[in-house]
Write an enzyme that holds these catalytic residues in place. Sequence first.
Site, PDB file in Angstrom:
ATOM      1  N   GLY A 220      -7.556  -6.586  -0.807  1.00 44.26           N
ATOM      2  CA  GLY A 220      -7.178  -7.653  -1.740  1.00 44.26           C
ATOM      3  C   GLY A 220      -8.337  -8.031  -2.653  1.00 44.26           C
ATOM      4  O   GLY A 220      -8.153  -8.248  -3.858  1.00 44.26           O
ATOM      5  N   ASP A 221      -9.533  -8.093  -2.090  1.00 44.46           N
ATOM      6  CA  ASP A 221     -10.739  -8.408  -2.873  1.00 44.46           C
ATOM      7  C   ASP A 221     -11.003  -7.301  -3.892  1.00 44.46           C
ATOM      8  O   ASP A 221     -11.362  -7.564  -5.045  1.00 44.46           O
ATOM      9  CB  ASP A 221     -11.952  -8.556  -1.942  1.00 44.46           C
ATOM     10  CG  ASP A 221     -11.699  -9.507  -0.793  1.00 44.46           C
ATOM     11  OD1 ASP A 221     -11.064 -10.550  -1.029  1.00 44.46           O
ATOM     12  OD2 ASP A 221     -12.111  -9.210   0.340  1.00 44.46           O
TER      13      ASP A 221
END
Length: 300
Positions: A220-221
């Site tokens: 996600g990052d």
Amino acid sequence: MSFDSAPRVLSIQSHVVHGYVGNKSAVFPLQVLGFEVDSINTVQFSTHTAYKHIKGTILENEEMEQLIEGLMLNDVDYYTHFLTGYSRSPDSLKQIAEIIKKLRHRNPNLTYVCDPVMGDNGKMYVPDEILPVYRDIVVPLADIITPNQFEAELLTDMKMVDLDGALTIIQALHKKGVKTVVLSSTELGDEQHIVAIASTEGACFKIVIPQLDAAFTGTGDLFAALFLAWFHKTNNDVKLTLEKTIATLQAIVKDTYKRARVIHPLGKIPPKLKELRLIQNKQIIEDPIIEIKAIQINGL
């Protein structure tokens, strides 16, 4: 004005000594893609929290304030982009909102990319009190947000059971003032696929992504950082940005998985073998090969 022509990002996220989540997952790809990156680490842990033992320190709000003040006093607080991920408390998130306002005072055209990290698969892993701060204070300040399905549902208090539901949620997030809404992962595919959706200024696209039988931390990052980079580099072409972001992620995740299965052929892969292979895939980050095309959706 900025003192050079390179886009400049301030990234406020978590940090780990070993592995790739938070700033460790975001900074290197941004630098490879030509961005100057200043990073503030909200925590410094030995590893991410899927490991058995977690040791480290948390940046206090007063310390964050000092760092921002130092940047301002030294006249190095001009940024083209601002990126935030995991925040541990409502107070730290409120502080983020104040930092955005200060940065926009210096550069009114600052692009704020917010990954509203709250949870996944129906489970929150931040305090409940963080939700209203994201919903009412932070998200309305964002230009781009990259929630997963669960986070988008939390932010709108709506459920996403089909594509129409996803579009209704996206529209509700646009109404909060967010120009570009990206659902980084949804369960609108089948058992073998997940679906990502990106919407901006009336253009909405979905992309269907094959799943592997393992979950990876830090994706996600990485997604938020890649989307920030490619949206800038493609002059806000949301379709191409989504395709390049997913192409990069897929290549890195597949390579990480393949190597892990060589070492650990059967059963659940341990966390240390699932650390994203960013360095080994530098060339992919620079020039991803698009294998999956995004499809335009009508309805927004």
